[in-house]
Scaffold this active site. Structure first.
Site, PDB file in Angstrom:
ATOM      1  N   LYS A 124      -6.244  -5.781   6.699  1.00 24.63           N
ATOM      2  CA  LYS A 124      -5.067  -5.121   7.179  1.00 24.63           C
ATOM      3  C   LYS A 124      -5.375  -4.791   8.451  1.00 24.63           C
ATOM      4  O   LYS A 124      -6.559  -4.643   9.172  1.00 24.63           O
ATOM      5  CB  LYS A 124      -5.021  -3.804   6.302  1.00 24.63           C
ATOM      6  CG  LYS A 124      -3.885  -2.969   6.111  1.00 24.63           C
ATOM      7  CD  LYS A 124      -2.957  -3.624   5.393  1.00 24.63           C
ATOM      8  CE  LYS A 124      -1.478  -2.771   5.374  1.00 24.63           C
ATOM      9  NZ  LYS A 124      -0.848  -3.473   4.175  1.00 24.63           N
ATOM     10  N   ASP A 164       4.142  -4.668   7.683  1.00 23.85           N
ATOM     11  CA  ASP A 164       3.845  -3.339   6.749  1.00 23.85           C
ATOM     12  C   ASP A 164       4.759  -2.227   7.399  1.00 23.85           C
ATOM     13  O   ASP A 164       5.921  -2.863   8.153  1.00 23.85           O
ATOM     14  CB  ASP A 164       2.466  -2.601   6.730  1.00 23.85           C
ATOM     15  CG  ASP A 164       2.136  -1.640   5.783  1.00 23.85           C
ATOM     16  OD1 ASP A 164       2.015  -2.132   4.467  1.00 23.85           O
ATOM     17  OD2 ASP A 164       2.284  -0.480   6.060  1.00 23.85           O
TER      18      ASP A 164
END
Ligand code: NDP
Ligand code: 2IT
Length: 445
Positions: A124, A164
Protein backbone atom coordinates in the site's frame (compact mmCIF):
# COMPACT_ATOMS: atom_id res chain seq x y z
CA UNK A 1 1.39 -17.54 20.08
CA UNK A 2 0.01 -15.34 22.80
CA UNK A 3 -1.95 -12.60 21.02
CA UNK A 4 -1.86 -10.10 23.90
CA UNK A 5 1.89 -10.44 24.26
CA UNK A 6 2.53 -10.11 20.53
CA UNK A 7 0.40 -6.98 20.45
CA UNK A 8 2.01 -5.48 23.53
CA UNK A 9 5.44 -5.90 21.95
CA UNK A 10 4.18 -4.47 18.66
CA UNK A 11 2.67 -1.47 20.43
CA UNK A 12 5.98 -0.81 22.21
CA UNK A 13 7.73 -0.74 18.84
CA UNK A 14 5.07 1.34 17.12
CA UNK A 15 3.30 3.45 19.75
CA UNK A 16 0.23 5.36 18.63
CA UNK A 17 -0.24 3.41 15.38
CA UNK A 18 -3.83 2.65 16.34
CA UNK A 19 -5.29 1.57 13.01
CA UNK A 20 -2.37 -0.76 12.34
CA UNK A 21 -2.62 -2.33 15.79
CA UNK A 22 -6.42 -2.68 15.37
CA UNK A 23 -6.01 -4.55 12.08
CA UNK A 24 -3.28 -6.83 13.43
CA UNK A 25 -5.29 -7.67 16.56
CA UNK A 26 -8.32 -8.70 14.51
CA UNK A 27 -6.30 -11.08 12.34
CA UNK A 28 -4.30 -12.61 15.18
CA UNK A 29 -7.37 -13.22 17.32
CA UNK A 30 -9.08 -15.04 14.43
CA UNK A 31 -6.11 -17.23 13.53
CA UNK A 32 -4.86 -17.95 17.06
CA UNK A 33 -6.41 -21.41 17.26
CA UNK A 34 -5.26 -22.59 13.82
CA UNK A 35 -1.82 -21.12 14.43
CA UNK A 36 -1.36 -22.91 17.72
CA UNK A 37 -2.59 -26.20 16.25
CA UNK A 38 0.22 -26.04 13.67
CA UNK A 39 3.55 -25.91 15.52
CA UNK A 40 5.47 -25.44 12.27
CA UNK A 41 4.15 -21.86 12.16
CA UNK A 42 5.48 -21.03 15.59
CA UNK A 43 8.84 -22.68 15.00
CA UNK A 44 9.30 -20.55 11.88
CA UNK A 45 8.03 -17.52 13.86
CA UNK A 46 5.58 -16.75 11.08
CA UNK A 47 3.62 -14.29 13.17
CA UNK A 48 6.46 -11.86 13.86
CA UNK A 49 7.63 -12.12 10.27
CA UNK A 50 4.13 -11.38 9.00
CA UNK A 51 3.17 -8.38 11.10
CA UNK A 52 6.17 -6.24 10.14
CA UNK A 53 6.34 -4.99 6.54
CA UNK A 54 9.26 -6.18 4.41
CA UNK A 55 10.19 -2.52 3.89
CA UNK A 56 8.80 1.00 3.89
CA UNK A 57 9.88 3.80 1.58
CA UNK A 58 9.28 7.39 2.69
CA UNK A 59 9.99 10.31 0.43
CA UNK A 60 9.23 13.97 0.00
CA UNK A 61 7.11 15.30 -2.83
CA UNK A 62 7.77 18.91 -3.76
CA UNK A 63 5.29 20.44 -6.22
CA UNK A 64 4.28 23.85 -7.52
CA UNK A 65 0.70 25.17 -7.37
CA UNK A 66 -0.97 27.33 -10.03
CA UNK A 67 0.17 30.53 -8.28
CA UNK A 68 3.79 29.43 -8.29
CA UNK A 69 3.93 28.52 -4.58
CA UNK A 70 6.07 25.50 -3.70
CA UNK A 71 4.56 22.81 -1.43
CA UNK A 72 6.03 19.69 0.14
CA UNK A 73 4.02 16.55 0.93
CA UNK A 74 5.05 13.18 2.28
CA UNK A 75 4.97 10.07 0.11
CA UNK A 76 5.03 6.43 1.18
CA UNK A 77 5.15 2.95 -0.27
CA UNK A 78 4.88 -0.05 2.02
CA UNK A 79 5.96 -3.41 0.64
CA UNK A 80 4.39 -5.68 3.22
CA UNK A 81 4.62 -9.28 2.07
CA UNK A 82 5.39 -10.96 -1.26
CA UNK A 83 5.14 -14.65 -0.31
CA UNK A 84 2.49 -15.46 -2.92
CA UNK A 85 3.20 -12.83 -5.59
CA UNK A 86 4.53 -9.33 -6.24
CA UNK A 87 3.50 -6.58 -3.83
CA UNK A 88 0.08 -5.29 -4.90
CA UNK A 89 -2.15 -2.58 -3.48
CA UNK A 90 -3.47 0.91 -3.94
CA UNK A 91 -2.27 4.45 -3.36
CA UNK A 92 -4.28 6.77 -1.11
CA UNK A 93 -4.12 10.57 -1.38
CA UNK A 94 -5.86 12.09 1.65
CA UNK A 95 -4.72 14.57 4.32
CA UNK A 96 -5.29 11.92 7.02
CA UNK A 97 -2.69 9.56 5.49
CA UNK A 98 0.06 8.48 7.89
CA UNK A 99 2.13 5.37 8.50
CA UNK A 100 -0.44 3.77 10.80
CA UNK A 101 -3.20 4.02 8.18
CA UNK A 102 -1.00 2.75 5.36
CA UNK A 103 0.34 -0.12 7.47
CA UNK A 104 -3.18 -1.22 8.39
CA UNK A 105 -4.17 -1.09 4.73
CA UNK A 106 -1.04 -2.94 3.60
CA UNK A 107 -1.51 -5.61 6.25
CA UNK A 108 -5.16 -6.17 5.28
CA UNK A 109 -4.13 -6.31 1.66
CA UNK A 110 -1.97 -9.42 2.26
CA UNK A 111 -4.98 -11.52 3.29
CA UNK A 112 -7.39 -9.90 0.85
CA UNK A 113 -5.10 -10.61 -2.07
CA UNK A 114 -4.56 -14.15 -0.86
CA UNK A 115 -8.35 -14.69 -0.79
CA UNK A 116 -8.73 -13.63 -4.42
CA UNK A 117 -6.93 -16.86 -5.49
CA UNK A 118 -4.63 -14.74 -7.70
CA UNK A 119 -0.84 -14.54 -7.18
CA UNK A 120 -0.53 -11.16 -5.48
CA UNK A 121 1.32 -10.10 -2.33
CA UNK A 122 0.35 -7.16 -0.12
CA UNK A 123 1.39 -3.51 -0.37
CA UNK A 124 0.00 0.00 0.00
CA UNK A 125 1.14 3.56 -0.42
CA UNK A 126 0.05 7.13 -0.74
CA UNK A 127 0.47 10.67 0.43
CA UNK A 128 -0.95 13.22 2.85
CA UNK A 129 -1.67 15.40 -0.21
CA UNK A 130 -5.22 16.80 -0.18
CA UNK A 131 -6.76 16.67 -3.69
CA UNK A 132 -9.69 18.82 -2.50
CA UNK A 133 -9.98 22.03 -4.49
CA UNK A 134 -6.88 21.37 -6.61
CA UNK A 135 -6.87 22.12 -10.33
CA UNK A 136 -6.20 19.48 -12.94
CA UNK A 137 -2.72 20.88 -13.55
CA UNK A 138 -1.91 20.81 -9.86
CA UNK A 139 -3.00 17.18 -9.63
CA UNK A 140 -0.84 16.39 -12.65
CA UNK A 141 2.26 18.08 -11.26
CA UNK A 142 1.77 16.42 -7.90
CA UNK A 143 1.38 12.95 -9.47
CA UNK A 144 4.48 13.50 -11.61
CA UNK A 145 6.55 14.52 -8.60
CA UNK A 146 5.23 11.53 -6.63
CA UNK A 147 6.23 9.13 -9.41
CA UNK A 148 9.66 10.73 -9.80
CA UNK A 149 10.49 9.02 -6.50
CA UNK A 150 8.16 6.02 -6.52
CA UNK A 151 9.30 4.60 -9.85
CA UNK A 152 12.59 3.42 -8.33
CA UNK A 153 10.78 0.96 -6.09
CA UNK A 154 8.05 -0.47 -8.31
CA UNK A 155 7.83 -2.60 -11.45
CA UNK A 156 5.39 -4.90 -13.26
CA UNK A 157 6.92 -7.99 -11.62
CA UNK A 158 7.84 -6.49 -8.22
CA UNK A 159 5.26 -4.00 -6.96
CA UNK A 160 2.12 -2.87 -8.77
CA UNK A 161 0.25 0.11 -7.27
CA UNK A 162 -3.34 1.14 -8.11
CA UNK A 163 -6.00 3.56 -6.82
CA UNK A 164 -7.66 4.03 -3.46
CA UNK A 165 -9.23 7.09 -1.80
CA UNK A 166 -8.34 10.18 -3.82
CA UNK A 167 -6.65 8.18 -6.58
CA UNK A 168 -8.86 7.30 -9.54
CA UNK A 169 -8.46 7.03 -13.31
CA UNK A 170 -7.17 10.58 -13.73
CA UNK A 171 -4.40 10.18 -11.15
CA UNK A 172 -3.40 6.71 -12.40
CA UNK A 173 -3.10 8.31 -15.87
CA UNK A 174 -0.65 10.98 -14.71
CA UNK A 175 1.28 8.48 -12.60
CA UNK A 176 1.52 6.00 -15.47
CA UNK A 177 2.59 8.70 -17.93
CA UNK A 178 5.52 9.68 -15.72
CA UNK A 179 6.54 6.07 -15.03
CA UNK A 180 6.48 5.28 -18.73
CA UNK A 181 8.73 8.23 -19.49
CA UNK A 182 11.22 7.40 -16.74
CA UNK A 183 11.38 3.64 -17.28
CA UNK A 184 11.00 3.70 -21.07
CA UNK A 185 8.46 0.92 -20.96
CA UNK A 186 4.76 0.27 -21.49
CA UNK A 187 3.90 -2.40 -18.96
CA UNK A 188 1.28 -3.33 -16.40
CA UNK A 189 3.15 -1.47 -13.62
CA UNK A 190 -0.07 0.15 -12.40
CA UNK A 191 -3.65 -1.09 -12.52
CA UNK A 192 -6.80 0.96 -12.91
CA UNK A 193 -5.35 2.24 -16.19
CA UNK A 194 -7.47 3.86 -18.90
CA UNK A 195 -9.21 1.54 -21.30
CA UNK A 196 -7.16 2.82 -24.29
CA UNK A 197 -3.77 2.17 -22.71
CA UNK A 198 -3.86 -1.20 -21.00
CA UNK A 199 -6.75 -0.86 -18.56
CA UNK A 200 -9.40 -3.49 -17.97
CA UNK A 201 -13.11 -3.19 -18.52
CA UNK A 202 -15.08 -3.35 -15.24
CA UNK A 203 -12.10 -2.25 -13.08
CA UNK A 204 -13.84 1.06 -12.16
CA UNK A 205 -16.99 -0.81 -11.10
CA UNK A 206 -15.22 -3.84 -9.65
CA UNK A 207 -15.02 -3.05 -5.94
CA UNK A 208 -18.67 -2.03 -5.70
CA UNK A 209 -19.88 -4.86 -7.95
CA UNK A 210 -17.78 -7.37 -6.02
CA UNK A 211 -19.14 -6.16 -2.72
CA UNK A 212 -22.70 -6.64 -3.91
CA UNK A 213 -21.88 -10.09 -5.35
CA UNK A 214 -20.44 -11.04 -1.97
CA UNK A 215 -23.49 -9.69 -0.11
CA UNK A 216 -25.73 -11.62 -2.53
CA UNK A 217 -23.94 -14.84 -1.53
CA UNK A 218 -24.32 -14.03 2.16
CA UNK A 219 -28.03 -13.29 1.68
CA UNK A 220 -28.51 -16.58 -0.18
CA UNK A 221 -27.43 -18.47 2.97
CA UNK A 222 -30.64 -17.23 4.61
CA UNK A 223 -32.73 -17.52 1.44
CA UNK A 224 -32.79 -13.79 0.89
CA UNK A 225 -31.98 -11.56 -2.10
CA UNK A 226 -31.58 -7.82 -2.85
CA UNK A 227 -35.00 -7.66 -4.47
CA UNK A 228 -37.16 -5.03 -2.81
CA UNK A 229 -34.61 -4.35 -0.04
CA UNK A 230 -33.75 -0.89 1.27
CA UNK A 231 -30.01 -0.35 1.22
CA UNK A 232 -27.87 2.25 3.01
CA UNK A 233 -24.58 3.12 1.32
CA UNK A 234 -21.95 5.46 2.79
CA UNK A 235 -19.47 7.48 0.77
CA UNK A 236 -20.10 8.82 -2.73
CA UNK A 237 -16.82 7.75 -4.34
CA UNK A 238 -15.72 5.01 -6.66
CA UNK A 239 -16.81 2.09 -4.48
CA UNK A 240 -20.16 3.61 -3.48
CA UNK A 241 -20.90 4.29 -7.16
CA UNK A 242 -20.25 0.70 -8.28
CA UNK A 243 -22.26 -0.67 -5.36
CA UNK A 244 -25.23 1.61 -6.14
CA UNK A 245 -25.24 0.44 -9.77
CA UNK A 246 -25.29 -3.24 -8.87
CA UNK A 247 -27.78 -2.98 -5.99
CA UNK A 248 -30.18 -1.18 -8.32
CA UNK A 249 -29.66 -3.82 -11.03
CA UNK A 250 -30.46 -6.53 -8.45
CA UNK A 251 -33.76 -4.83 -7.58
CA UNK A 252 -32.70 -3.16 -4.34
CA UNK A 253 -33.31 0.49 -3.47
CA UNK A 254 -30.32 2.61 -2.36
CA UNK A 255 -31.68 5.24 0.03
CA UNK A 256 -28.52 6.92 1.41
CA UNK A 257 -25.10 8.24 0.37
CA UNK A 258 -22.70 10.13 2.61
CA UNK A 259 -19.71 12.44 2.64
CA UNK A 260 -17.57 14.08 5.30
CA UNK A 261 -20.35 16.74 5.60
CA UNK A 262 -23.21 14.33 6.47
CA UNK A 263 -25.57 12.02 4.62
CA UNK A 264 -28.44 12.33 2.15
CA UNK A 265 -31.65 10.31 2.49
CA UNK A 266 -33.43 9.73 -0.81
CA UNK A 267 -36.66 7.78 -0.17
CA UNK A 268 -37.22 7.49 -3.93
CA UNK A 269 -33.95 5.66 -4.41
CA UNK A 270 -30.54 6.61 -5.81
CA UNK A 271 -30.97 5.11 -9.27
CA UNK A 272 -30.52 5.89 -12.99
CA UNK A 273 -29.10 9.36 -13.62
CA UNK A 274 -28.80 9.97 -9.91
CA UNK A 275 -26.03 7.35 -9.78
CA UNK A 276 -24.15 9.10 -12.56
CA UNK A 277 -24.60 12.38 -10.70
CA UNK A 278 -22.29 10.90 -8.04
CA UNK A 279 -19.47 11.02 -10.59
CA UNK A 280 -20.14 14.72 -11.17
CA UNK A 281 -20.11 15.34 -7.44
CA UNK A 282 -16.73 13.61 -7.09
CA UNK A 283 -15.30 15.40 -10.11
CA UNK A 284 -16.27 18.77 -8.60
CA UNK A 285 -13.50 18.22 -6.00
CA UNK A 286 -15.79 19.84 -3.43
CA UNK A 287 -15.73 16.93 -0.98
CA UNK A 288 -19.40 17.25 -0.01
CA UNK A 289 -22.53 15.23 -0.72
CA UNK A 290 -25.02 17.98 0.20
CA UNK A 291 -25.54 19.27 -3.39
CA UNK A 292 -27.38 16.00 -4.12
CA UNK A 293 -30.23 17.30 -1.95
CA UNK A 294 -30.62 20.45 -4.12
CA UNK A 295 -30.47 18.48 -7.32
CA UNK A 296 -33.24 15.93 -6.72
CA UNK A 297 -36.71 16.19 -5.22
CA UNK A 298 -37.75 14.78 -1.86
CA UNK A 299 -34.17 14.36 -0.60
CA UNK A 300 -33.20 15.15 2.99
CA UNK A 301 -29.70 16.19 4.03
CA UNK A 302 -28.56 15.31 7.57
CA UNK A 303 -25.56 17.38 8.49
CA UNK A 304 -22.69 15.74 10.37
CA UNK A 305 -24.50 12.41 10.75
CA UNK A 306 -23.90 8.82 9.68
CA UNK A 307 -26.46 7.11 7.44
CA UNK A 308 -26.74 4.12 9.79
CA UNK A 309 -29.69 5.64 11.67
CA UNK A 310 -31.97 5.12 8.66
CA UNK A 311 -34.20 2.02 8.67
CA UNK A 312 -32.71 -0.33 6.10
CA UNK A 313 -32.41 -4.06 5.40
CA UNK A 314 -28.81 -3.95 4.15
CA UNK A 315 -25.87 -1.64 4.92
CA UNK A 316 -22.85 -1.19 2.65
CA UNK A 317 -20.20 1.04 4.27
CA UNK A 318 -18.12 2.31 1.32
CA UNK A 319 -16.34 5.44 2.62
CA UNK A 320 -13.48 4.96 5.05
CA UNK A 321 -12.09 3.23 8.16
CA UNK A 322 -13.94 3.27 11.48
CA UNK A 323 -17.01 5.02 10.07
CA UNK A 324 -19.55 2.63 11.66
CA UNK A 325 -19.30 2.52 15.46
CA UNK A 326 -21.11 0.68 18.27
CA UNK A 327 -23.99 3.16 18.36
CA UNK A 328 -24.44 2.84 14.60
CA UNK A 329 -24.42 -0.96 14.88
CA UNK A 330 -27.06 -0.78 17.63
CA UNK A 331 -29.19 1.41 15.37
CA UNK A 332 -28.90 -1.02 12.47
CA UNK A 333 -29.85 -3.96 14.67
CA UNK A 334 -32.77 -2.08 16.20
CA UNK A 335 -34.06 -1.20 12.73
CA UNK A 336 -34.04 -4.80 11.53
CA UNK A 337 -30.96 -4.74 9.27
CA UNK A 338 -30.02 -8.28 8.17
CA UNK A 339 -26.71 -7.77 6.37
CA UNK A 340 -23.63 -5.51 6.55
CA UNK A 341 -21.08 -5.90 3.76
CA UNK A 342 -17.94 -3.74 3.81
CA UNK A 343 -16.99 -1.95 0.59
CA UNK A 344 -14.44 0.17 2.44
CA UNK A 345 -11.41 -1.11 4.36
CA UNK A 346 -12.14 -1.64 8.08
CA UNK A 347 -15.19 0.68 8.19
CA UNK A 348 -16.70 -1.06 11.24
CA UNK A 349 -15.04 -0.56 14.63
CA UNK A 350 -14.26 -3.74 16.66
CA UNK A 351 -17.14 -2.84 19.01
CA UNK A 352 -19.55 -2.54 16.08
CA UNK A 353 -18.46 -5.93 14.69
CA UNK A 354 -19.06 -7.53 18.08
CA UNK A 355 -22.61 -6.16 18.21
CA UNK A 356 -23.42 -7.25 14.65
CA UNK A 357 -22.09 -10.75 15.20
CA UNK A 358 -23.75 -11.15 18.60
CA UNK A 359 -27.05 -10.37 16.91
CA UNK A 360 -26.30 -12.94 14.18
CA UNK A 361 -26.40 -10.39 11.41
CA UNK A 362 -24.65 -11.39 8.19
CA UNK A 363 -21.41 -9.43 8.40
CA UNK A 364 -18.82 -9.47 5.58
CA UNK A 365 -15.45 -7.90 6.46
CA UNK A 366 -13.72 -5.72 3.86
CA UNK A 367 -10.85 -8.07 3.14
CA UNK A 368 -13.39 -10.52 1.74
CA UNK A 369 -16.27 -8.27 0.66
CA UNK A 370 -14.24 -5.58 -1.13
CA UNK A 371 -11.65 -7.91 -2.68
CA UNK A 372 -13.32 -7.54 -6.09
CA UNK A 373 -11.34 -4.35 -6.78
CA UNK A 374 -7.92 -5.86 -6.38
CA UNK A 375 -9.10 -9.13 -7.95
CA UNK A 376 -9.98 -7.21 -11.10
CA UNK A 377 -6.62 -5.45 -10.85
CA UNK A 378 -5.18 -8.98 -10.95
CA UNK A 379 -7.24 -9.65 -14.07
CA UNK A 380 -5.88 -6.43 -15.57
CA UNK A 381 -2.34 -7.71 -14.87
CA UNK A 382 -3.19 -11.00 -16.58
CA UNK A 383 -4.43 -9.17 -19.67
CA UNK A 384 -1.31 -6.97 -19.71
CA UNK A 385 0.96 -10.02 -19.51
CA UNK A 386 -0.97 -11.78 -22.26
CA UNK A 387 -1.09 -8.55 -24.33
CA UNK A 388 -4.80 -9.17 -24.70
CA UNK A 389 -7.99 -7.33 -23.89
CA UNK A 390 -10.96 -9.23 -22.50
CA UNK A 391 -14.60 -8.25 -23.00
CA UNK A 392 -17.02 -7.21 -20.27
CA UNK A 393 -18.58 -10.65 -20.00
CA UNK A 394 -15.21 -12.32 -19.50
CA UNK A 395 -14.00 -9.91 -16.80
CA UNK A 396 -17.32 -9.58 -14.97
CA UNK A 397 -17.82 -13.36 -15.12
CA UNK A 398 -14.40 -13.97 -13.58
CA UNK A 399 -15.00 -11.30 -10.94
CA UNK A 400 -18.32 -12.86 -10.01
CA UNK A 401 -16.76 -16.31 -9.80
CA UNK A 402 -13.92 -15.01 -7.60
CA UNK A 403 -16.40 -13.42 -5.16
CA UNK A 404 -18.38 -16.68 -4.99
CA UNK A 405 -15.12 -18.55 -4.24
CA UNK A 406 -14.13 -16.07 -1.53
CA UNK A 407 -17.54 -16.51 0.05
CA UNK A 408 -17.11 -20.29 -0.02
CA UNK A 409 -13.69 -20.05 1.64
CA UNK A 410 -15.17 -17.89 4.40
CA UNK A 411 -17.99 -20.36 4.99
CA UNK A 412 -15.58 -23.30 5.01
CA UNK A 413 -13.34 -21.72 7.63
CA UNK A 414 -15.88 -19.69 9.59
CA UNK A 415 -19.07 -21.73 9.99
CA UNK A 416 -19.93 -22.37 13.64
CA UNK A 417 -21.83 -25.25 15.19
CA UNK A 418 -25.09 -23.28 15.16
CA UNK A 419 -24.67 -22.64 11.43
CA UNK A 420 -23.87 -18.93 11.82
CA UNK A 421 -20.88 -17.96 9.67
CA UNK A 422 -18.18 -15.86 11.31
CA UNK A 423 -16.91 -14.30 8.07
CA UNK A 424 -14.13 -12.46 9.93
CA UNK A 425 -12.67 -15.70 11.18
CA UNK A 426 -13.28 -17.46 7.87
CA UNK A 427 -11.59 -14.73 5.80
CA UNK A 428 -8.63 -14.36 8.12
CA UNK A 429 -7.94 -18.10 8.38
CA UNK A 430 -8.29 -18.75 4.65
CA UNK A 431 -6.15 -15.72 3.75
CA UNK A 432 -3.53 -16.50 6.36
CA UNK A 433 -3.01 -20.21 5.66
CA UNK A 434 -2.03 -19.70 2.06
CA UNK A 435 0.49 -16.96 2.87
CA UNK A 436 1.93 -18.74 5.92
CA UNK A 437 2.43 -21.98 4.01
CA UNK A 438 4.15 -20.13 1.18
CA UNK A 439 6.46 -18.50 3.72
CA UNK A 440 7.30 -21.93 5.13
CA UNK A 441 8.06 -23.20 1.62
CA UNK A 442 10.47 -20.33 0.94
CA UNK A 443 12.52 -20.59 4.15
CA UNK A 444 13.47 -17.83 6.57
CA UNK A 445 13.98 -14.63 4.55
P1 NDP B 1 -12.96 7.67 -3.34
O1 NDP B 1 -11.90 8.69 -3.13
O2 NDP B 1 -13.53 7.49 -4.69
O3 NDP B 1 -14.14 7.88 -2.32
C1 NDP B 1 -13.95 7.84 -0.92
C2 NDP B 1 -15.20 8.23 -0.22
O4 NDP B 1 -15.04 8.21 1.19
C3 NDP B 1 -15.60 9.61 -0.55
O5 NDP B 1 -16.97 9.71 -0.50
C4 NDP B 1 -14.87 10.37 0.53
O6 NDP B 1 -15.32 11.65 0.71
C5 NDP B 1 -15.14 9.54 1.72
N1 NDP B 1 -14.12 9.76 2.75
C6 NDP B 1 -12.78 9.67 2.63
N2 NDP B 1 -12.17 9.93 3.79
C7 NDP B 1 -13.15 10.23 4.65
C8 NDP B 1 -13.16 10.59 6.00
N3 NDP B 1 -12.02 10.71 6.72
N4 NDP B 1 -14.36 10.79 6.59
C9 NDP B 1 -15.52 10.65 5.89
N5 NDP B 1 -15.57 10.30 4.60
C10 NDP B 1 -14.40 10.11 3.99
O7 NDP B 1 -12.35 6.30 -2.80
P2 NDP B 1 -12.88 4.82 -3.02
O8 NDP B 1 -14.33 4.80 -3.28
O9 NDP B 1 -11.95 4.20 -3.98
O10 NDP B 1 -12.58 4.19 -1.59
C11 NDP B 1 -13.59 4.04 -0.57
C12 NDP B 1 -13.18 2.93 0.39
O11 NDP B 1 -13.08 1.71 -0.32
C13 NDP B 1 -11.82 3.12 1.07
O12 NDP B 1 -11.88 2.55 2.36
C14 NDP B 1 -10.89 2.29 0.21
O13 NDP B 1 -9.74 1.87 0.92
C15 NDP B 1 -11.81 1.12 -0.11
N6 NDP B 1 -11.46 0.31 -1.27
C16 NDP B 1 -11.26 0.87 -2.50
C17 NDP B 1 -10.97 0.06 -3.58
C18 NDP B 1 -10.81 0.61 -4.94
O14 NDP B 1 -10.59 -0.18 -5.84
N7 NDP B 1 -10.93 1.90 -5.16
C19 NDP B 1 -10.82 -1.38 -3.43
C20 NDP B 1 -11.13 -1.88 -2.11
C21 NDP B 1 -11.42 -1.04 -1.09
P3 NDP B 1 -14.28 12.84 0.49
O15 NDP B 1 -13.29 12.45 -0.56
O16 NDP B 1 -15.20 13.89 0.10
O17 NDP B 1 -13.56 13.00 1.80
O1 2IT C 1 -7.99 -1.59 -0.97
C1 2IT C 1 -7.88 -2.10 -2.11
O2 2IT C 1 -8.01 -3.31 -2.29
C2 2IT C 1 -7.63 -1.20 -3.23
N1 2IT C 1 -7.58 0.00 -3.05
C3 2IT C 1 -7.40 -1.77 -4.60
C4 2IT C 1 -5.97 -2.20 -4.76
C5 2IT C 1 -5.57 -2.64 -6.13
O3 2IT C 1 -4.37 -2.93 -6.28
O4 2IT C 1 -6.39 -2.69 -7.04
Amino acid sequence: MNVDKVLLDLEKKHPGEDEYLQAVREVLESIEEVYNENPQFESANIVERLIEPDRIFTFKIPWVDDEGNVHVNLGFRIQFNNAIGPYKGGLRFHPSVNLSILKFLGFEQIFKNSLTTLPMGGGKGGSDFNPKGKSDSEIMRFCQSFMLELWKYIGPETDIPAGDIGVGGREVGYLYGMYKKLASENTGVLTGKGINWGGSLIRPEATGFGNVYFAKEMLATIDETFKGKRVAISGFGNVAWGAALKVTEFGGKVVTLSGPDGYIYDPNGVSGDKINYMLELRASNEDIVKPYSYEFEGVEFHEGKHPWEVKVDIALPCATQNELNAEDAENLVKNGCICVSEGANMPCTPEAIEILQKNKILYGPGKAANAGGVATSGLEMSQNSLKLHWGIKEVDGRLHEIMINIHESCVKNGKGEDGYVDYVKGANIAGFLKVANAMLDHGVL
